[in-house]
Design an enzyme around this catalytic site. Sequence first.
Site, PDB file in Angstrom:
ATOM      1  N   THR A  30       0.860  -0.932  -0.517  1.00 37.72           N
ATOM      2  CA  THR A  30       0.492   0.023   0.027  1.00 37.72           C
ATOM      3  C   THR A  30       0.980   1.054  -0.002  1.00 37.72           C
ATOM      4  OG1 THR A  30      -2.105  -1.072   1.166  1.00 37.72           O
ATOM      5  CG2 THR A  30      -1.647   1.682   1.193  1.00 37.72           C
ATOM      6  N   LYS A  80      -8.166  -0.436  -1.402  1.00 37.00           N
ATOM      7  CA  LYS A  80      -7.885   0.514   0.241  1.00 37.00           C
ATOM      8  C   LYS A  80      -8.590   1.865   0.704  1.00 37.00           C
ATOM      9  CE  LYS A  80      -3.544  -2.416  -0.676  1.00 37.00           C
ATOM     10  NZ  LYS A  80      -2.479  -2.087  -1.303  1.00 37.00           N
ATOM     11  N   GLY A  85      -8.601   5.597   4.268  1.00 39.51           N
ATOM     12  CA  GLY A  85      -8.057   4.940   3.512  1.00 39.51           C
ATOM     13  C   GLY A  85      -6.878   4.071   4.402  1.00 39.51           C
ATOM     14  N   SER A 131       3.729   1.609   2.350  1.00 42.02           N
ATOM     15  CA  SER A 131       5.573   2.192   2.525  1.00 42.02           C
ATOM     16  C   SER A 131       5.728   2.726   1.163  1.00 42.02           C
ATOM     17  CB  SER A 131       5.595   0.531   1.657  1.00 42.02           C
ATOM     18  OG  SER A 131       4.313   0.539   0.436  1.00 42.02           O
TER      19      SER A 131
END
Length: 182
Positions: A8, A40, A52, A131
Amino acid sequence: MKIKIRSTTILSVRCNGRVAIGGDGQVTMNSSVMKSDALKIRPLLGGKVYCGFAGSTADAFSLLERFEGKLKDHPNNMPKAATELAKEWRTDRAMRRLEALMTVIDEKHTLLVSGTGDVIQPTDGIIGIGSGGDYAVAAARALVANTDLSAEDVVEKSLKIASSIDIYTNDSIVIESMESLA
């Protein structure tokens, strides 16, 4: 060996009278892409709020359900609902172990909600988590400062930039947006 799940990039941008939130669709387990089209970004309160999430999927869904309950308790006050969730997340023994982050938007607010009790509203209206969040934020700040792109276009271009850098982010992007009153 503990399986490490990485996934994500979520980005929210508030500019030019709009607020947009977007996320990629990649879910990675160890060194394998397990899913490339995960959703997401979730609408809450009939699309008045969007959330989110990044982190463990089961943990994120647990938080999403709890946040939705807090929104129902405080339907016209998203910051209060987020603060109540953060307090519960920090103090509840089981919830403290949840490994996820959330960013939530409504027409007036953009918030980051964490398990350490943080509820943060960024000065510039830009939040990135996951990330590739830092890459997406850097791209978004540059685009907002140097272009007249819409919030939706900034989110899309920034997430694509992040996906070209971060191996845990792909370019299967979902974006939701609304008018901004802030």
